[in-house]
Design an enzyme around this catalytic site. Sequence first.
Site, PDB file in Angstrom:
ATOM      1  CB  SER A 141      -0.953  -0.032   1.188  1.00 34.24           C
ATOM      2  OG  SER A 141      -1.955   0.938   1.058  1.00 34.24           O
ATOM      3  CG  ASP A 151      -6.464  -3.403  -3.457  1.00 41.40           C
ATOM      4  OD1 ASP A 151      -7.266  -2.758  -2.777  1.00 41.40           O
ATOM      5  OD2 ASP A 151      -5.230  -3.236  -3.392  1.00 41.40           O
ATOM      6  CG  HIS A 199      -5.424  -2.642   0.299  1.00 43.02           C
ATOM      7  ND1 HIS A 199      -4.737  -2.251  -0.832  1.00 43.02           N
ATOM      8  CD2 HIS A 199      -4.886  -1.928   1.320  1.00 43.02           C
ATOM      9  CE1 HIS A 199      -3.836  -1.332  -0.519  1.00 43.02           C
ATOM     10  NE2 HIS A 199      -3.914  -1.122   0.777  1.00 43.02           N
TER      11      HIS A 199
END
Length: 757
Positions: free
Chosen positions: A611, A700, A732
């Site tokens: 991320s 995601d 995610h």
Amino acid sequence: MDSSGVNSATEEEEYATQSKLLKDFMSIPTIDKAWIFNSASGPQAMVAMSQANLLANKKRKFMVSGHISKESNQSVNFHWSPFPTEMTGASAFVPSPSGLKLLVVRNPDDDNKSPTKFEIWSSSQLEKEFHIPHKVHSSVYVDGWFEGISWNSDESLVAYVAEAPSLPKPTFDNLGYYKKENSLDKDIGGWEGQGDWEEEWGEAYAGKKQPALFVINVDSGEVEHIKGVPRSISVGQVVWSPNSRGSGAAQYLVFVGWLGDKRKFGIKYCANRQCAIYAIRHKEPKDYANEAFPIHKLTKSISSGYSPRFSKDGKFLLFLSAKTAADSGAHWVAESLHKINWPSDGILTDSTDIVDLVQIVNCPDDGCFPGLYGTGLLGDPWLSDGQTIILSSYWRSFRVILSLNLLSGELSRVSPNDSYSWSILALDGDDVLAVSSSPVSVPEIKYGKKVLDPAGKPSWQWSNIQKPIFKCSDKVKLGLSSLQFKILKVSVSNVSECLTEGAKKPIEAIYVSSSKPKENGKCDPLVVVIHGGPHSVATCSFSKTLAYLSSVGYSLLNVNYRGSLGFGKEALQSLSGNVGSQDVNDVLSAVDHAIEMGLADPSRITLIGGSHGGFLATHLIGQAPDKFVAAAVRNPVCNIASLVGITDTPDWGFFQAYGDKNHYTEAPSPEDMSRFHQVSPISHISKVKTPTLFILGAMDLRVPISNGLQYMRALKEKGVEVKVLVFPNDNHPLDRPQTDYESFLNVAVWFNKYCKL
């Protein structure tokens, strides 16, 4: 055999070798929750745990229970049941306040059309089972912001949050007629149309559009959909007011509500969504003729309120707030603690005074309380005095347990001031059941017994609990036994005078290494680990996958750059508008510091991040192209310009690029797009030469797969070596057991390839 065949055989052999140890690490259970109840035979403990089931690609949930005996010499013994009980197919299990009943919730399968099942268990048998049809409600919310399952005081009712039935969809028959109904004439045939589109709550909430409030009678199974809450409010975290039936005072359902009338932004990992605490009176049988009671907003003067908890005497309501996040736009910041008085007569008014209990700390002195972060409140956090609560929070690179006396305002540390991270599990009167771990030691359950010094000041004496600690394999024990860790203090570079004092202070990095003497004085290869967020934190706690990398020969440098939780407001907010520069410089400063201290070989440094950690990793291989021999990125943010139109949190990109929420718009200007590109890793793509492994989840919604694929293809175009793993059913966090396993197996083999282990 040609050389490619030799390489392929060698790689396969390495996968086979590495996988055996990784599987052992993956088998270590996680301690999730615990409860302690008083019974005729004394206190009883229940501990909920989970373990990766690789073949089923699910987490196996089970319960361990035991009797607590307190000896005359002040020692405490736990007498555990010989075997745990597996909770197959259970979405949630919630003991009643007395501990005499256990509610087990079993949500529908993936088709979401089968009924939700409620089971009520006694100590010896299943007493009740209810099937709630899809037309009443869909799945019960059991994780994240909306989760809320609450027994009332006499254990006759359970309030909970579940997905409300969808709005009626049109149906069409063989004549083409349009009907706004939700049924089909099977004799004629037809089909159900799609109907009006409804927004969802984003990442991890696919298919979740309308969390609503329900109450089930545990004797009859009758389900009541609480009326009076507008559809524009999504509800969560429901609790009962302390007033019991028959007391003469009304009983209320108190809950958190989020407005989603304009747009439902992604809410997972996001404390910056404005929310408030509401109350609605629950109907007594005599009230059934009424349509609905009015809803009361209890926190009108504050932009954020959640985690409602009533005091033991029912005189006030405690709650947390992330008002700084809601007001500024940062997705997570320090929290504050507040209370409101609860009317003794049960009559709520439109004006409620909010009392501040714990405020945000701007710039904490060294060793001093930095504020509340990622606060964990138990369902019943109170000690016996009724004025002291026990809670967990981040404190720099640790998670700690704190006590707060609401009367005196005194806040103190309950967990030892050691090098471990601690989280509270349950209270046993004034004693504390907790879990403790470090980067080199598996989680263990600890029991803290409250003692008073001669001046009457409390402290807690901690002892180990032998079970349910998992007995690790010999390979895991051997690998962990040779590891050590320490906290590195790293001075920040490029400090300008305009920075606040908190933003000038040193950052921290957790360094994990082997304690064995180095051959020829050489350092082990180093993995730089970068957390996401950016407003998250790396703590001195156990990670199965990172411990695995340590055990196969890597040192770790887990960097808490400015912007991390637990270091004060000024340090955290200094990153706003400076991503891609300040955070990059902090990581490079930590790496250079490790090299200068002789802790890292500059020719064998790799990095991994997911991320925003992937955002930083791809920035680093562009801005410092000769620093890293290999990289691994998990669902990385590589190009904010292409992300803002497809992510569930488009406001994140605006906030990180500009440093405030005022620039946000659904229609970015050319100037916005230029700014997004400027602060994104893709702006440095021409300099990248580091071999990079991409690990992507096709489901995601936070960082859709196209973002990583675009950057990967740009690297391939310029001849950089890449490898891509795509998990079609992952979102995610990439945390399903098989995904976690395969990801880190590939990470180890990828890094070995370039570090020449």
